[in-house]
Every structure is written in C-alpha cells, then in structure tokens.
Enzyme design. Sequence first.
Site, short mmCIF file in Angstrom:
data_model
loop_
_atom_site.label_atom_id
_atom_site.label_comp_id
_atom_site.label_asym_id
_atom_site.label_seq_id
_atom_site.Cartn_x
_atom_site.Cartn_y
_atom_site.Cartn_z
N LYS A 70 -90.53 -24.18 -38.55
CA LYS A 70 -89.75 -22.85 -38.10
C LYS A 70 -88.93 -22.22 -36.10
CE LYS A 70 -91.03 -19.79 -42.04
NZ LYS A 70 -90.28 -20.04 -43.23
N ASP A 109 -97.31 -28.31 -42.01
CA ASP A 109 -97.37 -26.47 -41.97
C ASP A 109 -95.74 -26.61 -41.99
OD1 ASP A 109 -97.24 -23.93 -41.48
OD2 ASP A 109 -99.55 -24.24 -41.65
N HIS A 110 -94.89 -25.86 -42.80
CA HIS A 110 -93.78 -26.18 -42.50
C HIS A 110 -93.43 -24.77 -41.39
CE1 HIS A 110 -93.70 -22.71 -46.01
NE2 HIS A 110 -92.50 -22.52 -45.30
N HIS A 139 -100.81 -21.50 -42.35
CA HIS A 139 -99.68 -20.68 -41.59
C HIS A 139 -100.32 -19.45 -40.52
CE1 HIS A 139 -97.24 -22.43 -44.54
NE2 HIS A 139 -97.00 -21.76 -45.59
N GLU A 153 -94.08 -10.85 -48.17
CA GLU A 153 -93.24 -11.08 -49.04
C GLU A 153 -93.07 -10.59 -50.01
OE1 GLU A 153 -93.89 -15.57 -49.90
OE2 GLU A 153 -95.60 -15.11 -50.05
N ARG A 167 -92.91 -39.77 -61.95
CA ARG A 167 -93.60 -39.86 -63.44
C ARG A 167 -93.07 -40.39 -64.61
NH1 ARG A 167 -99.07 -37.38 -62.53
NH2 ARG A 167 -100.56 -38.84 -62.39
N LYS A 191 -99.50 -29.36 -47.61
CA LYS A 191 -100.62 -28.35 -47.05
C LYS A 191 -100.98 -28.28 -49.20
CE LYS A 191 -99.83 -23.83 -47.51
NZ LYS A 191 -99.02 -23.30 -48.70
N ASP A 234 -103.95 -19.81 -49.69
CA ASP A 234 -102.06 -19.93 -49.44
C ASP A 234 -101.46 -19.41 -48.61
OD1 ASP A 234 -99.36 -20.72 -50.80
OD2 ASP A 234 -99.57 -19.17 -51.33
N LYS A 283 -98.13 -11.08 -51.51
CA LYS A 283 -97.27 -11.07 -52.50
C LYS A 283 -95.99 -9.88 -53.23
CE LYS A 283 -96.82 -15.80 -52.69
NZ LYS A 283 -95.77 -16.94 -52.41
C1 BG6 Z 1 -95.73 -21.48 -49.30
C2 BG6 Z 1 -96.69 -20.86 -50.09
O1 BG6 Z 1 -97.03 -22.44 -48.18
O2 BG6 Z 1 -94.92 -20.46 -47.66
C3 BG6 Z 1 -95.63 -19.89 -50.79
O3 BG6 Z 1 -97.26 -22.38 -50.55
C4 BG6 Z 1 -95.26 -19.03 -49.37
O4 BG6 Z 1 -96.41 -18.54 -51.18
C5 BG6 Z 1 -94.09 -19.25 -48.67
O5 BG6 Z 1 -94.03 -17.94 -50.76
C6 BG6 Z 1 -93.52 -18.88 -47.57
O6 BG6 Z 1 -92.92 -19.85 -46.68
P1 BG6 Z 1 -91.59 -18.73 -46.08
O7 BG6 Z 1 -90.67 -19.99 -44.89
O8 BG6 Z 1 -91.10 -18.38 -47.50
O9 BG6 Z 1 -92.10 -18.30 -45.42
#
Ligand code: BG6
Length: 526
Positions: free
Chosen positions: A218, A213-214, A276, A252, A77, A184, A271, A376
């Site tokens: 991994k 979905d990252h 995940h 985390e 933007r 996501k 989240d 968290k």
């Molecule tokens: C993200 C979440 O998808 O994944 C975050 O939105 C989270 O809240 C993160 O911290 C964790 O990813 P990773 O790769 O650090 O385990």
Amino acid sequence: MSTTINADTSISDVSPAIANAAANVAALPEADPCTVVIFGASGDLAKRKLLPALFNLACAGSLQCKRNQFTILGIGRTPMSDEAFRDAMHEFMLTAKDVADFTEEGWKEFANRIHYMVGDPNDNGSHEELANQLEALANEKGASRNCLFYLSTPPSATAAIIKGLGSAGLNEETDGWRRVIIEKPFGRDLTSARELNAVVGSVFQEHQTYRIDHYLGKETVQNILVFRFGNSLFEPIWNRNYIDHVEITAAEVLGIENRAGYYEESGALRDMVANHLLQLVTLTAMEPPVAFDADSVREEKVQVLRSMRPMTPDEIKQRTVRAQYSNGEKKSEQLASYLEEKGVKSDSKTETYAAVKFMIDNWRWGGVPFYVRTGKRLASHITEIRVHMKRTPQALFSGDEHDIAPNVIIMQIQPDEGISVNFVAKRPGTEMHASTVQMNFRYAQGFGTRSPAAYETLLLDAMQGDATLFTRADEVEYAWRLITPIEEAWASDSFPLAHYAANSAGPAESNSMLAREGHEWHDLEK
Ligand code: BG6
C-alpha cells in the site's frame, strides 16, 4: 528531482511543471520478461486481486506483453481450456473494482498472454507436467524462462507445492530466474511457521522467496518510511521523550463475507494482527536503515520484533481483548451476529475483534505503549496510525483544558489516504483561548494521480527481484513468537470473549483496557 505540493492544495492549483511531475509519480518501471504461474488460478484472490493487478500493469506498459515476453499460466483443479479460462476471467474483469481502465482492446491483447492447465498440488505428476508445459510455452510461444510462481492456494497446500516444484527442478536458476510468492498466513503459529520455512528453505534460497503481506504494497504504508526518514522534522521527536503512545487501528465495516471456512480457523489475531498490524508497528518503530534495500530495511524491522517480549499469561489478561460481534443495526437494516453467518459453528469462540497492547523494550521506545486493534463489522472502515505526543510540560492555556489536547500525528492508510497533524491554535477573539486544529495532506489532492494497487506494486517488485516489501523468514518467526502465546491463552474456554454490536465502535472491554492507563481509542462512530 523533488517537487513541492502544498497540503490542502489540489493539483489544479499548482504550476503546470509541478502538475506534470506529480502526474508522473505513479509511472511504473518495466518488469523483467517472465512467466507468472498462478496456483489456485480460479480462486477468489486470483480473480479479485492478481489478474486485475497484472492487467493494470499490462495496460501501464510495465509488462513485456508486446514483445511476447510476458505470459500467465494459471493452474487449477477444474478442467478448462485456455479459452474457457480467459472467458471466465473476462467476466470478472468487467466488474472487478481494482481494474483501473477496462477496455476490450486492452483485454484482448492481455488475454492472448493467458494459458491454463489442470493441476493438483498434491500430485507430483502435476509438477512434472508443469515443467513440460513451461518448456512448451518457451519453445512454441517464445515465453520467458524466468518464472514467478504465485501460491494463491490454501495454506495446507503450500508445502506440497514447494516440494513439487523442487522435485520437478523448477527451483533451479540455470536458464532464468525462479521466484516464489507465498500468500499469508505463513503458518498458524511459531512451530508451523518454522516447519514451513524449513521446507521452503530446502527448495528455494531466501533471495528466491517472497512472503507477501499486501499491506506493505500500500502506497501510504510505504509512505510511513518516507515521512519518517525523508523529513528532518519528525525523526528527532520520534521517541519515548516526546511520544506518549501509539494507536493503530484497522477497522472494517465488512463482515467475513463468504470466508467462514478460513476465518473460523484464523480469527482476527491471526488474520490481521500477526501480519498487517505488526508490519505497521515495525515500520512506525524501526530505526533508520543504512540503505533502502531489502536487507537493510528488513533487518531493522526484525530488530523491532526482537525487542518485543512475548507476554506472560498474566500480561495477556491485562493487555489483550478478544471479542465477537453480535447482531446490530445499520439505518433500518438488521445485521446478523457472527454466529448467524453462513458456515460459522453455532458455539464458535472465534474472535472477530482483537486489541493488544505491545511494548517495545529498547532505548527509543521503552515505556511507550503501542495499542493495536482490528475488527470486522465495526462502525467505520478505517486503517490509521495515530502517534500521540506528550502533553506540553506547562499548561499555559489551562483555562481551556478540553480544547488543548496533546499533538497527534495521524497517518491514514485508508480510505482517504493522507497525513494530518493536530495542533493547538489561538481561537480568534480578544481572549486567550486555544483550540485543536488540523493540518491535512491528502494523497488524492496532493498528487492527483492513481496510486498503484498493493498487488501491482508487489508483483512488479517480485518481477524485478526486489524483496524489500516482502517478509523475511526470521521476520515471520519473530512475529509468531509474539502472537502464539496469545493464541494459546485465548484457546482456553476460561479466557473471556467479549461481545460488541455489529456496526458499533467495538467492545467496551477494549475501551476499558486503554482507560485503565488514561488513554482512549479514537472514536470509530464519530
Ligand atoms: C486480508 C484479510 O489479509 O486483509 C481480510 O484476510 C481483510 O480478512 C483484508 O479483510 C483487509 O485488507 P484491506 O486491504 O482491505 O485493508
């Protein structure tokens, strides 16, 4: 060709031939020529993950930069020239922790490939302009007409961008392929996910759609499948006859950073669990696919989700725990509670911790609980899957009950990626005493090479048209089918919200949930 690398063996200890083969493990293939269009280009994800991933891929020679066949077009933007956008990205690259080897020379070559345009997802004119800009880049700079659209934008913008791309004809594959990556969260419940799938499906075909979905990018998550289906050792015991329960943790240490706006709407269940953690469940539980391709792998994952019954309100009370962190202490540092974080409502009920017991009603898993938890501000940063085997039928060495715990297979996803097996061995000495010992394989020592970051793997896969590690339309809907009833129950003020101190192992209620069934979580404070 396969090579053998000993567990607990560093790469310098193995023969040069093996070391060379192992060092090549991370060698990456070359992507198709393409133009990557990033919506939300000046946002956090683009800066922290996408640009570093693309830069690493360029440095590894995987993108067609040298042949002018790779281009990035950022859209945001904020009005900015190409030069100003490149400068801003340069600044981030210098400190980005995901950049493997930053060199000014490498950056210069890469930066030449970056362009920027102003655009508003809700304005149809922007999409027409995008089409013109892509045409100009192709005609004037020889940019590829294959286009990968990356929606690194808030979920509220997704439908408008997809429709805009459709109305500008940017979904049509007449002069090159067109693919879209959608971040996501994909919807926020079953209804919205269905609606979004319908919008996406009216513009792009499923083979053009990459729901990211990252976690699937991994290395160690992909290794779950190799571990299970590349070895004949484990698969025969991978079922309810030998496995007692499965414990999946994504803990985390970090809090919500500067993401209160997003997190207040999301919470830990949406989240992390909805995507995940359910991905980790499906990969651990799925049947062997007939082939390692997108259709076969995703079909088996969907079958697992279909075998999981949505919980009734009573089951939700018994089988889930939601909690929020209160203040705590780390060394002598005081840690704020969630309610004290900037941007969080003072009476927020948003959960920062979620624990759920899932059951998979099929022949392989009937009766085996899958406990998942995430939170968290916990005492340690760890993502792992613990597969607990059943006790031996006879306690031959019962004199030492505490030392002869059942076998556990631990797939550690982060940090210190690897696989360990706990088993029992005789303690040295004249008496017949047994102790639990651990056999360890660690990626870093085993292969001695940098694994590509999740976003590198996934971007490269999308550029190559491989959707195996992306989520299919029905997969997200089946996941929401399990999560939505829990969200609905949790939305009620009468549903208990437990608390845990920041920098602790989590709420006592979560321990009790497992203790009721004779189980316990792995201690995060150990
Ligand atoms: C993200 C979440 O998808 O994944 C975050 O939105 C989270 O809240 C993160 O911290 C964790 O990813 P990773 O790769 O650090 O385990």
